[in-house]
Motif scaffolding. Sequence first.
Motif, mmCIF file in Angstrom:
data_model
loop_
_atom_site.group_PDB
_atom_site.id
_atom_site.type_symbol
_atom_site.label_atom_id
_atom_site.label_comp_id
_atom_site.label_asym_id
_atom_site.label_seq_id
_atom_site.Cartn_x
_atom_site.Cartn_y
_atom_site.Cartn_z
ATOM 1 N N THR A 12 12.899 -24.514 -16.232
ATOM 2 C CA THR A 12 13.259 -23.945 -14.943
ATOM 3 C C THR A 12 12.186 -22.946 -14.548
ATOM 4 O OG1 THR A 12 15.577 -24.045 -15.632
ATOM 5 C CG2 THR A 12 15.105 -22.759 -13.689
ATOM 6 N N PHE A 13 11.795 -22.960 -13.286
ATOM 7 C CA PHE A 13 10.832 -21.973 -12.807
ATOM 8 C C PHE A 13 11.556 -20.715 -12.363
ATOM 9 C CE2 PHE A 13 8.801 -19.819 -9.287
ATOM 10 C CZ PHE A 13 7.603 -19.466 -9.870
ATOM 11 N N PHE A 14 11.077 -19.577 -12.837
ATOM 12 C CA PHE A 14 11.578 -18.282 -12.385
ATOM 13 C C PHE A 14 10.404 -17.420 -11.957
ATOM 14 C CE2 PHE A 14 15.069 -19.429 -15.364
ATOM 15 C CZ PHE A 14 16.120 -19.347 -14.472
ATOM 16 N N ASN A 15 10.603 -16.648 -10.911
ATOM 17 C CA ASN A 15 9.574 -15.739 -10.405
ATOM 18 C C ASN A 15 9.398 -14.495 -11.261
ATOM 19 O OD1 ASN A 15 8.850 -17.071 -7.917
ATOM 20 N ND2 ASN A 15 10.814 -16.415 -7.094
ATOM 21 N N ASP A 16 10.413 -14.103 -11.992
ATOM 22 C CA ASP A 16 10.425 -12.763 -12.549
ATOM 23 C C ASP A 16 10.199 -12.637 -14.057
ATOM 24 O OD1 ASP A 16 12.911 -13.960 -12.816
ATOM 25 O OD2 ASP A 16 14.037 -12.278 -12.016
ATOM 26 N N THR A 34 18.984 -24.715 -16.064
ATOM 27 C CA THR A 34 19.248 -26.145 -15.813
ATOM 28 C C THR A 34 20.733 -26.428 -15.623
ATOM 29 O OG1 THR A 34 19.533 -26.805 -18.137
ATOM 30 C CG2 THR A 34 17.268 -26.778 -17.266
ATOM 31 N N LYS A 35 21.552 -25.423 -15.845
ATOM 32 C CA LYS A 35 23.008 -25.601 -15.796
ATOM 33 C C LYS A 35 23.660 -24.930 -14.594
ATOM 34 C CE LYS A 35 22.840 -27.759 -19.710
ATOM 35 N NZ LYS A 35 22.877 -29.216 -19.680
ATOM 36 N N GLY A 36 22.854 -24.445 -13.653
ATOM 37 C CA GLY A 36 23.413 -23.869 -12.435
ATOM 38 C C GLY A 36 23.734 -22.393 -12.502
ATOM 39 N N PHE A 37 23.333 -21.721 -13.576
ATOM 40 C CA PHE A 37 23.645 -20.298 -13.728
ATOM 41 C C PHE A 37 22.829 -19.413 -12.789
ATOM 42 C CE2 PHE A 37 26.064 -19.614 -17.859
ATOM 43 C CZ PHE A 37 26.521 -20.919 -17.923
ATOM 44 N N PHE A 38 21.698 -19.925 -12.335
ATOM 45 C CA PHE A 38 20.809 -19.167 -11.458
ATOM 46 C C PHE A 38 20.513 -19.998 -10.215
ATOM 47 C CE2 PHE A 38 19.920 -18.074 -15.870
ATOM 48 C CZ PHE A 38 20.171 -16.712 -15.854
ATOM 49 N N PRO A 39 21.222 -19.738 -9.129
ATOM 50 C CA PRO A 39 21.044 -20.559 -7.925
ATOM 51 C C PRO A 39 19.789 -20.212 -7.119
ATOM 52 C CG PRO A 39 22.768 -18.929 -7.580
ATOM 53 C CD PRO A 39 22.330 -18.813 -9.006
ATOM 54 N N GLU A 40 18.942 -19.340 -7.648
ATOM 55 C CA GLU A 40 17.695 -18.983 -6.982
ATOM 56 C C GLU A 40 16.606 -18.867 -8.038
ATOM 57 O OE1 GLU A 40 18.536 -14.233 -6.705
ATOM 58 O OE2 GLU A 40 19.327 -15.488 -5.112
ATOM 59 N N TYR A 41 15.392 -18.556 -7.617
ATOM 60 C CA TYR A 41 14.258 -18.503 -8.542
ATOM 61 C C TYR A 41 14.051 -17.141 -9.193
ATOM 62 C CZ TYR A 41 13.110 -23.032 -6.588
ATOM 63 O OH TYR A 41 13.153 -24.337 -6.197
ATOM 64 N N ASP A 42 14.994 -16.243 -9.009
ATOM 65 C CA ASP A 42 14.930 -14.934 -9.643
ATOM 66 C C ASP A 42 16.113 -14.804 -10.594
ATOM 67 O OD1 ASP A 42 12.637 -13.893 -8.221
ATOM 68 O OD2 ASP A 42 13.928 -13.824 -6.464
ATOM 69 N N ALA A 43 15.812 -14.730 -11.888
ATOM 70 C CA ALA A 43 16.874 -14.622 -12.888
ATOM 71 C C ALA A 43 17.377 -13.187 -13.026
ATOM 72 C CB ALA A 43 16.367 -15.116 -14.245
ATOM 73 N N LYS A 44 16.548 -12.231 -12.681
ATOM 74 C CA LYS A 44 16.899 -10.806 -12.783
ATOM 75 C C LYS A 44 17.416 -10.475 -14.188
ATOM 76 C CE LYS A 44 18.184 -11.121 -7.976
ATOM 77 N NZ LYS A 44 19.311 -11.346 -7.092
#
Length: 124
Positions: A12-16, A34-44
């Motif tokens: 999964t690609f994340f910005n942070d 990959t399981k929908g826990f992060f609906p955006e590219y920032d996991a924070k």
Amino acid sequence: MKTLAGKRSMLTFFNDFYINGSESWIPALQYFGTKGFFPEYDAKPLNELDRATAGLWVEGVLNIKNKTLNVNELAQKIQSAKLEQGISFEDFNTLLKDKGLPEIQKSGAIVSRAFACEHLFKET
């Protein structure tokens, strides 16, 4: 998928954060991405975990274990969840215990998103 995450493959690609970082929570965030826990590219990852998201993540882990996870549905629920105050270790442990998952052997301040993912990753 879990094996690939454990080998620090980018799932999964994340910005942070960077996949080649030394943080122990990176495989967990990659997997849950990959399981929908992060609906955006920032996991924070270092932000506090709010109560609504905590409940949805625990529900997601139970659905992964039961092989009933609907990734898109979970992502939509998380995206539309009303953010609440951070969840304490005590309250997170109560949530885990109520759902039959092992508790965290730590107490104190608010639970970070990375810490919660790392703990939940062990349960999938």
